[in-house]
Design a protein around this motif. Structure first.
Motif, PDB file in Angstrom:
ATOM      1  N   ALA A   1      -2.535  -3.970 -15.169  1.00  0.00           N
ATOM      2  CA  ALA A   1      -3.652  -3.585 -14.620  1.00  0.00           C
ATOM      3  C   ALA A   1      -3.341  -4.593 -13.410  1.00  0.00           C
ATOM      4  O   ALA A   1      -3.624  -4.160 -11.918  1.00  0.00           O
TER       5      ALA A   1
ATOM      6  N   SER B   1       2.381   4.890  -5.074  1.00  0.00           N
ATOM      7  CA  SER B   1       2.021   6.320  -5.319  1.00  0.00           C
ATOM      8  C   SER B   1       2.416   7.096  -5.792  1.00  0.00           C
ATOM      9  O   SER B   1       2.383   8.401  -6.222  1.00  0.00           O
TER      10      SER B   1
ATOM     11  N   ILE C   1       0.243  -3.881 -11.228  1.00  0.00           N
ATOM     12  CA  ILE C   1       0.152  -1.982 -10.787  1.00  0.00           C
ATOM     13  C   ILE C   1      -1.099  -2.053  -9.066  1.00  0.00           C
ATOM     14  O   ILE C   1      -0.884  -1.322  -8.537  1.00  0.00           O
ATOM     15  N   LYS C   2      -2.237  -2.662  -9.203  1.00  0.00           N
ATOM     16  CA  LYS C   2      -3.031  -2.983  -8.215  1.00  0.00           C
ATOM     17  C   LYS C   2      -2.108  -3.740  -7.401  1.00  0.00           C
ATOM     18  O   LYS C   2      -2.698  -3.313  -6.210  1.00  0.00           O
TER      19      LYS C   2
ATOM     20  N   ASP D   1       0.180  -1.343  -0.258  1.00  0.00           N
ATOM     21  CA  ASP D   1      -0.306  -0.034  -0.043  1.00  0.00           C
ATOM     22  C   ASP D   1       0.951   0.940   0.241  1.00  0.00           C
ATOM     23  O   ASP D   1       1.772   1.780   1.069  1.00  0.00           O
TER      24      ASP D   1
ATOM     25  N   LYS E   1      -4.235   6.632 -15.573  1.00  0.00           N
ATOM     26  CA  LYS E   1      -5.788   5.888 -14.742  1.00  0.00           C
ATOM     27  C   LYS E   1      -5.314   5.960 -13.083  1.00  0.00           C
ATOM     28  O   LYS E   1      -6.351   5.905 -13.379  1.00  0.00           O
ATOM     29  N   ARG E   2      -4.844   5.449 -12.984  1.00  0.00           N
ATOM     30  CA  ARG E   2      -4.981   5.259 -11.277  1.00  0.00           C
ATOM     31  C   ARG E   2      -4.595   7.036 -10.594  1.00  0.00           C
ATOM     32  O   ARG E   2      -4.315   7.103  -9.473  1.00  0.00           O
ATOM     33  N   ARG E   3      -4.191   7.950 -11.873  1.00  0.00           N
ATOM     34  CA  ARG E   3      -3.371   9.287 -11.442  1.00  0.00           C
ATOM     35  C   ARG E   3      -1.742   9.228  -9.993  1.00  0.00           C
ATOM     36  O   ARG E   3      -1.940   9.526  -9.346  1.00  0.00           O
ATOM     37  N   VAL E   4      -1.611   7.627 -10.625  1.00  0.00           N
ATOM     38  CA  VAL E   4       0.126   7.557 -10.128  1.00  0.00           C
ATOM     39  C   VAL E   4       1.560   8.269 -10.452  1.00  0.00           C
ATOM     40  O   VAL E   4       1.436   8.328 -11.863  1.00  0.00           O
TER      41      VAL E   4
ATOM     42  N   ASN F   1       0.569  -1.531  -5.329  1.00  0.00           N
ATOM     43  CA  ASN F   1      -0.087   0.561  -5.490  1.00  0.00           C
ATOM     44  C   ASN F   1       0.681   1.819  -5.341  1.00  0.00           C
ATOM     45  O   ASN F   1       0.634   1.815  -3.725  1.00  0.00           O
TER      46      ASN F   1
ATOM     47  N   GLN G   1      -1.450   2.592 -16.984  1.00  0.00           N
ATOM     48  CA  GLN G   1      -2.357   2.336 -15.784  1.00  0.00           C
ATOM     49  C   GLN G   1      -1.889   3.199 -14.752  1.00  0.00           C
ATOM     50  O   GLN G   1      -2.917   3.168 -14.266  1.00  0.00           O
ATOM     51  N   LEU G   2      -0.406   3.702 -14.853  1.00  0.00           N
ATOM     52  CA  LEU G   2      -0.554   4.447 -13.724  1.00  0.00           C
ATOM     53  C   LEU G   2      -1.549   5.801 -14.304  1.00  0.00           C
ATOM     54  O   LEU G   2      -1.328   6.812 -13.061  1.00  0.00           O
TER      55      LEU G   2
END
Length: 408
Positions: free
Chosen positions: A108, A117, A111-112, A42, A136-139, A115, A133-134
């Motif tokens: 996907a 930051s 990266i999920k 996390d 899309k996840r706003r990383v 997780n 993917q980064l």
């Protein structure tokens, strides 16, 4: 087109699979990805490196980010076995993996699981699905020590898919103004010319190198050339030089360390002149040999402290290897003709600290001049050390910027 990119990825995987039947590096690449199981994290910080050289290049940023965010786990991925196999147990990371094949599903899932930051990629390595993917996840994704050239696909009419990758990057920390100009030409202006983090790494290494007393004993006060990351083409040229300088020592750290390649190198050198590092401690007369062959990984960056000059391999192939590790110790560096993609090599040549050769005669002439002209040699050493000293500082700029955006 993305469909062509996806087809290309699968063709590449098939080629690796075929090569794995007779190539150990391909087998490691394939099996390493099959066998790994990812641990769930996390709020991690993800660092990706193509190989060992990029790891060393990005290491200063990694170390500073760990200090800045001590509570966040660090995940490292490598594309190549030459990086993963050497650094898979590094204490700088909570987990080290091979980068999965760049498919939408793999990206996907990976990266999920970790997780992140923050994601940091060093120099190059642009993978569509991981970047998407980064984004899309706003990383936030950062490229450090990035460098771009005119002929790359990003700047071609057919490079639309690759330009989309660049749009996923939060900020580019670039090595030079030309890279900044190229990116601006395709509408990308979230850039900073911060320099190359390799200077910070090699400066730190030269300031506190690992001591190798058995190597120092082998040298025993003789003038010494460190031959780093050499290939057979380099070693053929050096063999004659060794015969011409029986009072000099030569230490080889070849690029490939298979038993076959090590034995071939030993056979190429003058008869009975070489001893392997693994046999040095047991040999009563180890310091009587003229050549030492390093047959393990991880020593080269510390070996340069014992050299009077360095020969850097790769210049008769795809391109020279790391010249800065040697220059940081204030010694002249010699390399083959294929250096055009390396700004630091051009800079070293321009200040008289680097020398390029195309044949045996040129190599012999340069070594002779450095050996006999004391003022010329001293100036070359001073320029090498000064060049590295004046170019350091990229890491601080990068980490300061990332911290400022994290708290904004």
């Amino acid at each position: 087109m993305l469909v062509l990119y996806n087809i290309g990825i699968r063709i590449y995987y098939a080629a690796i699979w075929l090569a794995s039947f007779f190539n150990n590096k391909a087998k490691l690449w394939l099996n390493g990805r099959k066998q790994q199981a990812f641990v769930r994290y996390d709020n991690s910080i993800w660092f990706h490196f193509a190989s060992l050289g990029e790891f060393e290049q990005g290491r200063p940023v990694l170390e500073q980010m760990k200090l800045a965010y001590p509570d966040r786990p660090v995940v490292i991925t490598f594309f190549s076995p030459s990086g993963y196999e050497v650094r898979k147990n590094t204490p700088l990371a909570d987990a080290v993996y091979y980068l999965p094949l760049d498919t939408a599903g793999n990206a996907a899932r990976f990266i999920k699981t970790i997780n992140p930051s923050i994601a940091v990629f060093t120099k190059y390595e642009y993978w569509y699905h991981f970047f998407a993917q980064l984004y899309k996840r706003r990383v936030p994704l950062y490229i450090v020590s990035g460098i771009f050239r005119d002929g790359q696909v990003f700047f071609k009419w057919y490079g639309g898919t690759h330009r989309k990758m660049l749009k996923c990057v939060r900020h580019f920390f670039l090595q030079d103004e030309h890279s900044k100009h190229l990116l601006a030409g395709i509408g990308i202006n979230n850039t900073t010319v911060s320099g190359d983090t390799r200077f910070d790494r090699v400066y730190a290494n030269a300031s506190n190198p690992k001591q190798l007393p058995e190597v120092e004993q082998f040298i025993n006060g003789h003038k010494t050339m460190i031959c780093g990351s050499t290939w057979p083409e380099d070693e053929k040229l050096l063999a004659e030089l060794i015969s011409l300088h029986p009072d000099h020592k030569f230490i080889f750290a070849p690029h490939e360390l298979s038993i076959e390649k090590i034995n071939r190198l030993a056979e190429m050198l003058p008869p009975d002149s070489a001893i392997k590092y693994s046999a040095l401690a047991l040999a009563e007369d180890g310091n009587n040999y003229q050549c030492l062959i390093i047959d393990n990984m991880g020593m080269l960056s510390s070996l340069y402290q014992y050299g009077n000059m360095a020969y850097i391999g790769g210049g008769f192939g795809v391109g020279i290897h790391n010249t800065l590790e040697a220059a940081a110790f204030g010694i002249p560096v010699i390399f083959g003709p294929n250096y055009s993609k390396f700004n630091e090599a051009k800079a070293l040549i321009s200040i008289g600290a680097g020398f390029t050769i195309s044949n045996e005669a040129e190599l012999i002439a340069i070594v002779e001049q450095l050996n006999t002209d004391e003022a010329y040699y001293a100036a070359s050493c001073q320029q090498a050390r000064q060049y590295v000293d004046t170019q350091k500082g990229a890491t601080e700029k990068i980490v300061t910027y990332i911290q400022s955006t994290e708290t904004a």
